[in-house]
Design a protein around this motif. Structure first.
Motif, short mmCIF file in Angstrom:
data_model
loop_
_atom_site.label_atom_id
_atom_site.label_comp_id
_atom_site.label_asym_id
_atom_site.label_seq_id
_atom_site.Cartn_x
_atom_site.Cartn_y
_atom_site.Cartn_z
N MET A 34 89.56 -64.44 109.78
CA MET A 34 90.16 -64.04 108.85
C MET A 34 90.71 -65.17 108.31
O MET A 34 91.41 -66.87 108.71
N LYS A 35 90.23 -65.82 106.83
CA LYS A 35 90.60 -66.93 106.15
C LYS A 35 92.09 -66.71 105.73
O LYS A 35 92.79 -65.87 105.30
N GLU A 36 92.57 -67.96 106.24
CA GLU A 36 94.15 -67.95 105.28
C GLU A 36 94.06 -68.82 103.82
O GLU A 36 94.82 -68.94 103.04
N TYR A 37 93.03 -69.49 103.45
CA TYR A 37 92.60 -69.90 101.39
C TYR A 37 92.43 -69.06 101.02
O TYR A 37 90.82 -69.27 101.73
N TYR A 38 92.35 -68.12 99.78
CA TYR A 38 91.10 -68.07 99.09
C TYR A 38 91.24 -68.41 97.59
O TYR A 38 92.21 -68.63 97.01
N GLU A 39 89.82 -68.73 96.80
CA GLU A 39 89.70 -69.75 95.62
C GLU A 39 90.46 -68.52 94.71
O GLU A 39 91.49 -68.73 94.12
N LEU A 40 90.42 -67.12 95.47
CA LEU A 40 90.71 -66.38 94.09
C LEU A 40 91.59 -65.03 94.82
O LEU A 40 91.07 -64.79 95.82
N ILE A 41 92.51 -64.59 94.98
CA ILE A 41 93.43 -62.72 95.07
C ILE A 41 93.20 -62.34 94.08
O ILE A 41 94.54 -62.74 93.08
N VAL A 42 92.87 -60.98 94.65
CA VAL A 42 93.14 -59.79 93.35
C VAL A 42 94.00 -58.71 94.44
O VAL A 42 93.25 -58.06 95.11
N ILE A 43 95.11 -58.34 93.33
CA ILE A 43 96.01 -57.20 94.39
C ILE A 43 95.64 -56.16 93.32
O ILE A 43 96.25 -55.47 92.43
N GLY A 44 94.89 -55.06 94.45
CA GLY A 44 94.71 -53.57 93.78
C GLY A 44 93.52 -53.75 93.51
O GLY A 44 92.27 -54.28 92.72
N GLY A 45 92.42 -52.69 94.05
CA GLY A 45 91.41 -52.16 93.83
C GLY A 45 90.97 -51.14 93.09
O GLY A 45 90.01 -50.76 93.11
N GLY A 46 91.83 -50.91 92.34
CA GLY A 46 91.23 -49.82 91.11
C GLY A 46 90.84 -50.65 90.33
O GLY A 46 89.66 -51.59 90.15
N PRO A 47 89.82 -49.61 89.24
CA PRO A 47 89.01 -50.57 87.68
C PRO A 47 89.67 -51.78 87.26
O PRO A 47 88.47 -52.79 87.47
N ALA A 48 90.95 -52.08 86.99
CA ALA A 48 91.08 -53.26 86.95
C ALA A 48 90.95 -54.49 88.08
O ALA A 48 89.73 -55.77 87.88
N GLY A 49 91.39 -54.58 89.09
CA GLY A 49 90.79 -55.35 90.55
C GLY A 49 89.23 -55.39 90.55
O GLY A 49 88.78 -56.50 90.93
N LEU A 50 88.49 -54.00 90.10
CA LEU A 50 87.11 -54.90 91.27
C LEU A 50 86.57 -55.64 90.08
O LEU A 50 85.78 -56.60 89.76
N ALA A 51 86.84 -55.37 88.28
CA ALA A 51 86.15 -55.56 87.63
C ALA A 51 86.79 -57.60 86.96
O ALA A 51 86.04 -57.72 86.76
N ALA A 52 87.65 -57.03 87.97
CA ALA A 52 88.38 -58.47 87.40
C ALA A 52 87.72 -59.57 88.53
O ALA A 52 87.46 -60.64 88.39
N ALA A 53 87.77 -58.86 90.11
CA ALA A 53 87.03 -59.71 91.13
C ALA A 53 85.42 -60.43 90.51
O ALA A 53 84.78 -61.43 91.40
N ILE A 54 85.04 -58.85 90.18
CA ILE A 54 83.24 -59.00 89.87
C ILE A 54 82.76 -60.47 88.62
O ILE A 54 82.01 -61.13 88.95
N SER A 55 83.82 -60.09 87.74
CA SER A 55 83.89 -61.40 87.01
C SER A 55 84.11 -62.43 87.22
O SER A 55 82.89 -63.47 87.27
N ALA A 56 85.39 -62.77 87.90
CA ALA A 56 85.40 -64.32 88.43
C ALA A 56 84.36 -64.66 89.49
O ALA A 56 83.84 -66.03 89.43
N LYS A 57 83.54 -63.95 90.34
CA LYS A 57 82.31 -63.97 90.84
C LYS A 57 81.30 -64.50 89.81
O LYS A 57 80.65 -65.47 90.08
N GLU A 58 80.91 -63.70 88.54
CA GLU A 58 79.47 -64.42 88.10
C GLU A 58 80.06 -65.41 87.03
O GLU A 58 79.57 -66.33 87.16
N ASN A 59 81.56 -66.08 87.30
CA ASN A 59 81.59 -66.99 86.25
C ASN A 59 82.03 -68.18 87.57
O ASN A 59 83.15 -69.36 87.45
N GLY A 60 81.52 -67.89 89.02
CA GLY A 60 81.34 -69.20 89.44
C GLY A 60 82.37 -69.34 90.75
O GLY A 60 82.77 -70.47 91.65
N LEU A 61 83.83 -68.44 91.19
CA LEU A 61 84.12 -68.67 92.10
C LEU A 61 82.89 -67.35 93.56
O LEU A 61 82.54 -66.90 93.40
N ASN A 62 84.05 -68.35 94.46
CA ASN A 62 82.48 -67.99 95.85
C ASN A 62 84.05 -67.27 97.03
O ASN A 62 83.85 -66.32 97.69
N ASP A 63 84.80 -68.16 96.60
CA ASP A 63 86.03 -67.81 97.89
C ASP A 63 86.84 -66.29 97.20
O ASP A 63 88.25 -66.74 97.19
#
Length: 416
Positions: free
Chosen positions: A1-30
């Motif tokens: 289990m990692k202790e640091y992430y580039e981005l943490i999204v709180i909530g896995g509903g429609p907003a959280g899912l779209a935000a995480a996917i967009s961040a990934k498409e814009n260059g974040l990995n963790d």
């Protein structure tokens, strides 16, 4: 289990899912999504009616189908997901404290945090309905979960207080399940839901809508036995002598949604009292650097398609923050004037490019105009054929227009 992430999204509903996917498409990995329910999808899992995705996917989907599209997009992205995990605290330095049955108590650090916790329903206690406290009084969302997910019928003779979208949809759902919906009662002189839901859920099923009415008494000892509905005046006070009696066994409340911002307040994020959500700039960054907000935790939306679009912008902005840090040349404030209740964002960076502004009007308009001013200078006009408080409006302000503005922009709505 990692202790640091580039981005943490709180909530896995429609907003959280779209935000995480967009961040990934814009260059974040963790990237990590934290969701307190046992499955992803949020409120969409109990919204089994259609009408989702018309803007985003250009086709009509049910809520679970809409969520499934985004959940499938997660496959192969490397985005970590922790369900059944409750976030307890966020700090200004972007430390996230959470607890889960699998990992126990967790302390995680993030380069950026996106708040996507959604909203909760206003309850009977918040609106102080007189009467006894029997079984059979539920929020519309709770009834929706019982009927659509748990498979329980909540009542046979139903009165609905409030005309929010969930209440309208449950009027239709209860009718289809064999219940008799006696009335939908709304204290305001207009409905709080979308016009399409008023037509499809009430008018098509012959369910009466009582505008400028409210419930003034609930009767019953063990179970609801009936309610008293009264007409209200312009100050929303019941008018004596206008009482209507309904014999029912269930009261559903659809009296408004409140963005779920307990975590935001703990983190010291300033809250806009008009939206009950964080105050943000055009990149959806709150006034705490590196913490962003999107979806219903920011302000209550009508359409999930708008939630997804907004969350994608938040994900891209969070990625830019992690890679480049904070950078702006100051802000100009966005204020409201005649007949406009709130705006999102509440401020705009002076070096911003095109900006989308979301807002709601305070009353129903037919032929009307939206004015954008800076001081006494009229920057732009937008014509509308219909506006209502239950339907969110949005306008786009290009950079060439923003460059003409001073330190403040004012949005107003007037009859044409």
């Amino acid at each position: 289990m990692k202790e640091y992430y580039e981005l943490i999204v709180i909530g896995g509903g429609p907003a959280g899912l779209a935000a995480a996917i967009s961040a990934k498409e814009n260059g974040l990995n963790d990237i990590l999504i934290l969701e307190r329910d046992q499955v992803l999808g949020g409120i969409l899992n109990q919204c089994i009616h259609n009408g989702f995705g018309l803007h985003h996917f250009k086709e009509e989907l049910t809520g679970p189908e809409y969520a499934e599209r985004f959940i499938r997009e997660l496959d192969g992205t490397g985005i970590d997901v922790m369900t059944d995990t409750m976030v307890l605290e966020i700090t200004k330095d972007r430390t996230v404290c959470a607890v889960s049955p699998k990992y126990g108590y967790l302390t995680l650090k993030a380069g950026a945090v996106i708040l996507a916790m959604g909203c909760r329903e206003r309850t009977r206690g918040a609106i102080s309905i007189p009467g006894t406290r029997p079984a059979g009084i539920l929020t519309a969302g709770a009834a929706q979960r019982f009927v659509n997910i748990e498979g329980y019928m909540v009542g046979k003779r139903v009165v609905i207080l409030g005309s929010g979208d969930i209440g309208l949809i449950m009027a239709r759902r209860m009718t289809l399940e064999g219940a008799k919906v006696l009335a939908c009662v709304e204290v305001m002189p207009y409905s709080g839901g979308l016009m399409r839901n008023i037509v499809q859920c009430l008018e098509d099923f012959g369910i009466p809508l009582y505008l400028s009415h409210t419930i003034t008494d609930i009767r019953g000892k063990r179970r609801v036995e009936g309610v008293t509905v009264s007409k209200v005046d312009e100050n929303r006070r019941p008018i004596p002598g206008t009482e209507i009696e309904f014999d029912c066994d269930t009261v559903l409340l659809s009296v408004g949604l409140i963005p779920e911002n307990e975590l935001s307040r703990q983190a010291g994020i300033p809250i806009d009292p008009r939206t009950n959500g964080p105050m943000v700039d055009e990149s959806l960054q709150t006034q705490v650097p590196g913490i962003f907000a999107c979806g219903n935790v920011l302000h209550v939306h009508d359409l999930v398609d708008y939630v997804s679009d907004e969350a994608a912008r938040a994900g891209a902005a969070a990625a830019a923050f992690v890679k480049n840090g904070a950078a702006n040349e100051g802000y100009r404030l966005v204020k409201t004037a005649d007949n406009v209740g709130y705006t999102v964002p509440q401020k705009i960076a002076k070096d911003a490019q095109q900006v989308q502004i979301f807002f709601r009007v305070r009353r129903i308009f037919e032929e009307s105009v939206i004015e954008v001013r800076s001081g006494e200078t009229l920057l732009a006009k937008f014509k509308r054929t219909h506006m209502a408080p239950g339907e969110m409006e949005r306008i786009a302000l290009p950079k060439v227009l923003l460059d003409k503005a001073g330190d403040e922009i004012t949005i107003s709505a007037k009859e044409a």
